[in-house]
Design an enzyme around this catalytic site. Structure first.
Site, PDB file in Angstrom:
ATOM      1  CG  HIS A  75      -0.152  -0.180   2.510  1.00 23.22           C
ATOM      2  ND1 HIS A  75       0.180  -1.413   3.001  1.00 23.22           N
ATOM      3  CD2 HIS A  75       0.379   0.721   3.376  1.00 23.22           C
ATOM      4  CE1 HIS A  75       0.875  -1.278   4.122  1.00 23.22           C
ATOM      5  NE2 HIS A  75       1.011   0.018   4.365  1.00 23.22           N
ATOM      6  NE  ARG A 153       9.120  -5.573   8.336  1.00 26.78           N
ATOM      7  CZ  ARG A 153       7.937  -5.008   8.434  1.00 26.78           C
ATOM      8  NH1 ARG A 153       7.566  -4.069   7.601  1.00 26.78           N
ATOM      9  NH2 ARG A 153       7.107  -5.387   9.367  1.00 26.78           N
ATOM     10  CG  ASP A 155       4.656  -3.353   5.770  1.00 18.84           C
ATOM     11  OD1 ASP A 155       4.741  -3.649   6.979  1.00 18.84           O
ATOM     12  OD2 ASP A 155       3.685  -2.747   5.285  1.00 18.84           O
ATOM     13  CD  GLU A 184       4.724  -7.326   9.015  1.00 18.21           C
ATOM     14  OE1 GLU A 184       4.256  -7.014  10.118  1.00 18.21           O
ATOM     15  OE2 GLU A 184       4.589  -6.636   7.977  1.00 18.21           O
TER      16      GLU A 184
END
Length: 195
Positions: A75, A153, A155, A184
């Site tokens: 997003h 990383r 999200d 994640e």
């Protein structure tokens, strides 16, 4: 609190035995959490700028530390230019298909578009769309090549389809085989570990 602050503490971090620094989102965004990205190509002025970031990466590398950035690609923020273009032009916007919108135009209250976690100011990106992919992959290329970052990383990686992450991995590993990718995933991660 900012990139200069991390630079000042590198000796301390080195003495602790730290060998990697993961930065939560540092790209331009209006919130304090910065998961509502407005510009993926700019460091938020709250943290510093690109020159300071370059200094951080260089000095961290000199101490054997890696720098990992947060890839918030599920997003964006409501003020992200492509989303604002859709708000203004509706279906006539060239970015209309970058998002998941019901109807001819964006309705903000209540939202008629998909969001992250039902938060209206974080519209969900259509990562299956070729132009969205190319835009996000240009972001990845820029930060990985230009600044020599060491990892990403991902999200809410489980909210993005597998094909996107396969192409992402191929891109990143094509730039540098040593770049680490951390996803994640708050649920069963097994499907994401199948290549």
């Amino acid at each position: 609190g900012d990139l200069k602050g991390i630079i000042k503490k590198l000796d301390y971090l080195e003495n602790l035995g730290i060998n990697a620094i993961y930065l939560t989102p540092i790209f331009e965004a209006p919130s304090n959490h910065k998961y509502d990205t407005v510009d993926y190509m700019r460091i938020d002025t709250y943290f510093g700028d690109e020159k300071i970031f370059e200094e951080l990466v260089l000095k961290a590398h000199q101490k054997g530390m890696k720098i990992i950035l947060d890839a918030v690609f599920n997003h964006c923020g409501m003020a992200f230019a492509p989303f604002q273009d859709v708000v203004q032009k509706g279906r006539a916007s060239k970015y209309y298909d970058w998002f998941f919108i019901e109807g001819e135009k964006v309705i903000l209250e209540p939202p008629n578009y998909l969001t992250f976690s039902q938060v209206p100011y974080m519209p969900k990106l259509n990562t299956a769309h070729p132009e969205v992919r190319e835009y996000l992959f240009s972001v990845v290329r820029y930060w990985t090549k230009t600044y020599g970052i060491d990892g990403w990383r991902l999200d809410v990686s489980d909210e993005i389809e597998h094909g996107f992450w396969r192409a992402f991995r191929e891109l990143v590993k094509g730039i540098n085989q040593e770049v680490v990718i951390i996803g994640e995933n708050w649920h069963n991660a097994y499907p994401w570990l199948m290549g």
